[in-house]
Design a protein around this motif. Structure first.
Motif, PDB file in Angstrom:
ATOM      1  N   GLU A   9      -1.936 -12.078  -7.129  1.00 55.36           N
ATOM      2  CA  GLU A   9      -2.742 -10.898  -6.746  1.00 55.36           C
ATOM      3  C   GLU A   9      -2.335 -10.438  -5.165  1.00 55.36           C
ATOM      4  O   GLU A   9      -3.255  -9.879  -4.613  1.00 55.36           O
ATOM      5  N   HIS A  10      -1.415 -11.155  -4.654  1.00 51.48           N
ATOM      6  CA  HIS A  10      -1.178 -10.939  -3.152  1.00 51.48           C
ATOM      7  C   HIS A  10       0.222 -10.217  -2.992  1.00 51.48           C
ATOM      8  O   HIS A  10       1.037 -10.090  -4.176  1.00 51.48           O
ATOM      9  N   THR A  11       0.485  -9.684  -1.846  1.00 55.48           N
ATOM     10  CA  THR A  11       1.790  -8.876  -1.741  1.00 55.48           C
ATOM     11  C   THR A  11       2.527  -9.805  -0.686  1.00 55.48           C
ATOM     12  O   THR A  11       2.283  -9.994   0.382  1.00 55.48           O
ATOM     13  N   PHE A  12       3.999  -9.726  -0.965  1.00 52.52           N
ATOM     14  CA  PHE A  12       4.748 -10.256   0.052  1.00 52.52           C
ATOM     15  C   PHE A  12       5.779  -9.236   0.082  1.00 52.52           C
ATOM     16  O   PHE A  12       6.633  -9.066  -0.746  1.00 52.52           O
ATOM     17  N   GLY A  13       5.436  -8.361   1.357  1.00 56.81           N
ATOM     18  CA  GLY A  13       6.302  -7.020   1.032  1.00 56.81           C
ATOM     19  C   GLY A  13       6.125  -6.141  -0.143  1.00 56.81           C
ATOM     20  O   GLY A  13       4.747  -6.023  -0.446  1.00 56.81           O
ATOM     21  N   PHE A  14       7.017  -5.661  -0.733  1.00 59.59           N
ATOM     22  CA  PHE A  14       6.579  -4.983  -2.040  1.00 59.59           C
ATOM     23  C   PHE A  14       6.619  -5.952  -3.374  1.00 59.59           C
ATOM     24  O   PHE A  14       6.206  -5.551  -4.273  1.00 59.59           O
ATOM     25  N   ARG A 142      -1.123  -9.165   9.719  1.00 56.54           N
ATOM     26  CA  ARG A 142      -0.349  -8.555   8.727  1.00 56.54           C
ATOM     27  C   ARG A 142       0.241  -9.599   7.927  1.00 56.54           C
ATOM     28  O   ARG A 142       0.306  -9.516   6.713  1.00 56.54           O
ATOM     29  N   ASN A 143       0.659 -10.721   8.380  1.00 51.29           N
ATOM     30  CA  ASN A 143       1.199 -11.847   7.619  1.00 51.29           C
ATOM     31  C   ASN A 143       0.246 -12.632   7.042  1.00 51.29           C
ATOM     32  O   ASN A 143       0.766 -13.953   6.125  1.00 51.29           O
ATOM     33  N   VAL A 144      -0.903 -12.903   7.099  1.00 49.63           N
ATOM     34  CA  VAL A 144      -2.037 -13.757   6.804  1.00 49.63           C
ATOM     35  C   VAL A 144      -2.266 -13.307   5.093  1.00 49.63           C
ATOM     36  O   VAL A 144      -2.513 -12.172   5.002  1.00 49.63           O
ATOM     37  N   THR A 145      -2.562 -14.624   4.427  1.00 49.91           N
ATOM     38  CA  THR A 145      -2.530 -14.103   2.875  1.00 49.91           C
ATOM     39  C   THR A 145      -4.193 -13.792   2.784  1.00 49.91           C
ATOM     40  O   THR A 145      -4.176 -12.824   2.171  1.00 49.91           O
ATOM     41  N   HIS A 146      -5.003 -14.709   3.243  1.00 48.94           N
ATOM     42  CA  HIS A 146      -6.529 -14.165   2.979  1.00 48.94           C
ATOM     43  C   HIS A 146      -7.172 -13.614   4.263  1.00 48.94           C
ATOM     44  O   HIS A 146      -7.592 -14.208   5.132  1.00 48.94           O
ATOM     45  N   ARG A 147      -6.859 -12.395   4.232  1.00 46.53           N
ATOM     46  CA  ARG A 147      -7.359 -11.774   5.569  1.00 46.53           C
ATOM     47  C   ARG A 147      -8.672 -11.724   5.900  1.00 46.53           C
ATOM     48  O   ARG A 147      -9.100 -11.841   6.996  1.00 46.53           O
ATOM     49  N   TYR A 180      10.219   7.626  10.673  1.00 45.94           N
ATOM     50  CA  TYR A 180       9.992   6.105  10.821  1.00 45.94           C
ATOM     51  C   TYR A 180      10.159   5.599   9.823  1.00 45.94           C
ATOM     52  O   TYR A 180      10.667   4.447   9.542  1.00 45.94           O
ATOM     53  N   GLY A 181       9.830   6.402   8.540  1.00 47.95           N
ATOM     54  CA  GLY A 181      10.246   5.716   7.166  1.00 47.95           C
ATOM     55  C   GLY A 181      11.483   5.323   7.184  1.00 47.95           C
ATOM     56  O   GLY A 181      11.917   4.388   6.349  1.00 47.95           O
ATOM     57  N   PHE A 182      12.325   6.268   7.537  1.00 49.34           N
ATOM     58  CA  PHE A 182      13.991   5.909   7.458  1.00 49.34           C
ATOM     59  C   PHE A 182      14.317   4.793   8.249  1.00 49.34           C
ATOM     60  O   PHE A 182      15.103   3.858   7.825  1.00 49.34           O
ATOM     61  N   TYR A 183      13.835   4.872   9.418  1.00 47.39           N
ATOM     62  CA  TYR A 183      13.841   3.497  10.428  1.00 47.39           C
ATOM     63  C   TYR A 183      13.605   2.262   9.764  1.00 47.39           C
ATOM     64  O   TYR A 183      14.298   1.234   9.716  1.00 47.39           O
ATOM     65  N   LEU A 184      12.406   2.298   9.155  1.00 44.90           N
ATOM     66  CA  LEU A 184      11.727   0.894   8.755  1.00 44.90           C
ATOM     67  C   LEU A 184      12.567   0.612   7.481  1.00 44.90           C
ATOM     68  O   LEU A 184      12.910  -0.446   7.145  1.00 44.90           O
ATOM     69  N   SER A 185      12.817   1.551   6.587  1.00 43.80           N
ATOM     70  CA  SER A 185      13.874   1.169   5.209  1.00 43.80           C
ATOM     71  C   SER A 185      15.126   0.868   5.518  1.00 43.80           C
ATOM     72  O   SER A 185      15.653   0.070   4.658  1.00 43.80           O
ATOM     73  N   HIS A 186      15.832   1.619   6.301  1.00 42.82           N
ATOM     74  CA  HIS A 186      17.127   1.217   6.345  1.00 42.82           C
ATOM     75  C   HIS A 186      17.844   0.664   7.504  1.00 42.82           C
ATOM     76  O   HIS A 186      18.688   0.034   7.670  1.00 42.82           O
ATOM     77  N   SER A 208       6.252  -5.299   4.799  1.00 38.28           N
ATOM     78  CA  SER A 208       4.975  -5.500   5.270  1.00 38.28           C
ATOM     79  C   SER A 208       4.191  -4.469   5.995  1.00 38.28           C
ATOM     80  O   SER A 208       2.981  -4.431   5.930  1.00 38.28           O
ATOM     81  N   ILE A 209       5.044  -3.723   6.863  1.00 42.36           N
ATOM     82  CA  ILE A 209       4.345  -2.733   7.735  1.00 42.36           C
ATOM     83  C   ILE A 209       4.071  -1.638   6.646  1.00 42.36           C
ATOM     84  O   ILE A 209       2.864  -1.051   6.796  1.00 42.36           O
TER      85      ILE A 209
END
Ligand code: SAM
Length: 248
Positions: A9-14, A142-147, A180-186, A208-209
């Motif tokens: 039930e957590h996400t690591f990126g997608f 952003r990286n913490v599991t149980h925020r 920005y979406g292009f920068y992040l994804s590619h 994660s962003i």
């Protein structure tokens, strides 16, 4: 009776993962990138992360005899800037950097041996309640599991009157979204592959962003644990946001 296996039930990126897997994967990412972490920050942000961090540190209260805690402090960038600023004003203070990852701490200790280092999970700080004047977390939340747990811990360790400040990636304003979406994804994963020789780690960074909480959600979480006078300021068109509040 054995515990039931936890559900993803957590996400690591997608990717959907269990809490245990998320923490393990995050530790692995930063272990792998620790040696190239600082140079990657400069390259990916074309140096702008220095301005964000400077702006963040300048927003913090100057407190004689203050105890400052920088959680998820990594290699110590924030703590070092803080150290320089507090020394500039000749203030006697104590600065502690906490991080879950021994490799990041080791790198940080080599760069800044004069700072105090603590190997610790943001979700369970080995610190007394009401003991900290200023709690900071930069690009770590952003990286913490149980925020929720991490914010509850922040609230617990803060003294009454203490300040919580979180610098984190956020959502850009509409005109910047496509670029920005292009920068992040590619671009980010490619840079990770070329410079840090670890495409997966930087793919995670990008995802994660993209999956991180909205500004409203983060403010809501802060209010829920009891933080007051909460507010959010954005920088570079929303690329990063500074969320802050007080334990009153
Ligand atoms: N604050 C530093 C900076 O601004 O350069 C480092 C940020 S780095 C992107 C994220 C850091 O969060 C890593 O050093 C990682 O080990 C740490 N981290 C991730 N999960 C954590 C947790 N649950 N508790 C403490 N630190 C954590």
């Amino acid at each position: 009776m054995p515990d039931r296996p936890s559900l993803p039930e957590h996400t690591f990126g997608f990717e959907k993962v269990t809490a245990f897997e998320k923490t393990k994967k995050v530790v692995s990412v930063f272990e792998r990138v620790a040696s190239r972490y600082d140079i990657m920050n400069d390259v990916m942000s074309v140096g702008i992360h220095r301005l964000w961090k400077d702006w963040f540190v300048k927003s913090l209260p100057l407190k004689q005899n203050g105890i400052y805690l920088d959680v998820a402090g990594g290699t110590g960038d924030i703590a070092q800037l803080l150290y320089e600023r507090l020394h500039h004003f000749r203030l006697q203070t104590q600065i502690v950097v906490a991080d879950i990852n021994p490799a990041m701490i080791e790198k940080g200790q080599m760069r800044h041996p004069h700072l105090s280092w603590l190997l610790s999970n943001a979700e369970a700080l080995p610190l007394n309640s009401n003991s900290i004047d200023v709690y900071t977390i930069a690009f770590g939340f952003r990286n913490v599991t149980h925020r929720e747990k991490a914010i509850e811990e922040a609230y617990r360790v803060l003294k009454p009157g203490g300040k919580f400040a979180c610098l984190e990636f956020s959502q850009v304003l509409p005109p910047l979204q496509k670029l920005y979406g292009f920068y992040l994804s590619h671009i980010i994963p490619k840079m990770g592959e070329w410079i840090a020789q670890d495409k997966d780690a930087y793919q995670y960074l990008s995802e994660s962003i993209q999956t991180f909480l909205s500004r409203e959600e983060l403010l809501g979480m802060m209010k829920k644990v009891g933080l007051e006078r909460t507010k959010c300021d954005i920088f570079t068109g929303g690329v990063v946001a500074l969320h802050s509040g007080y334990k009153l």
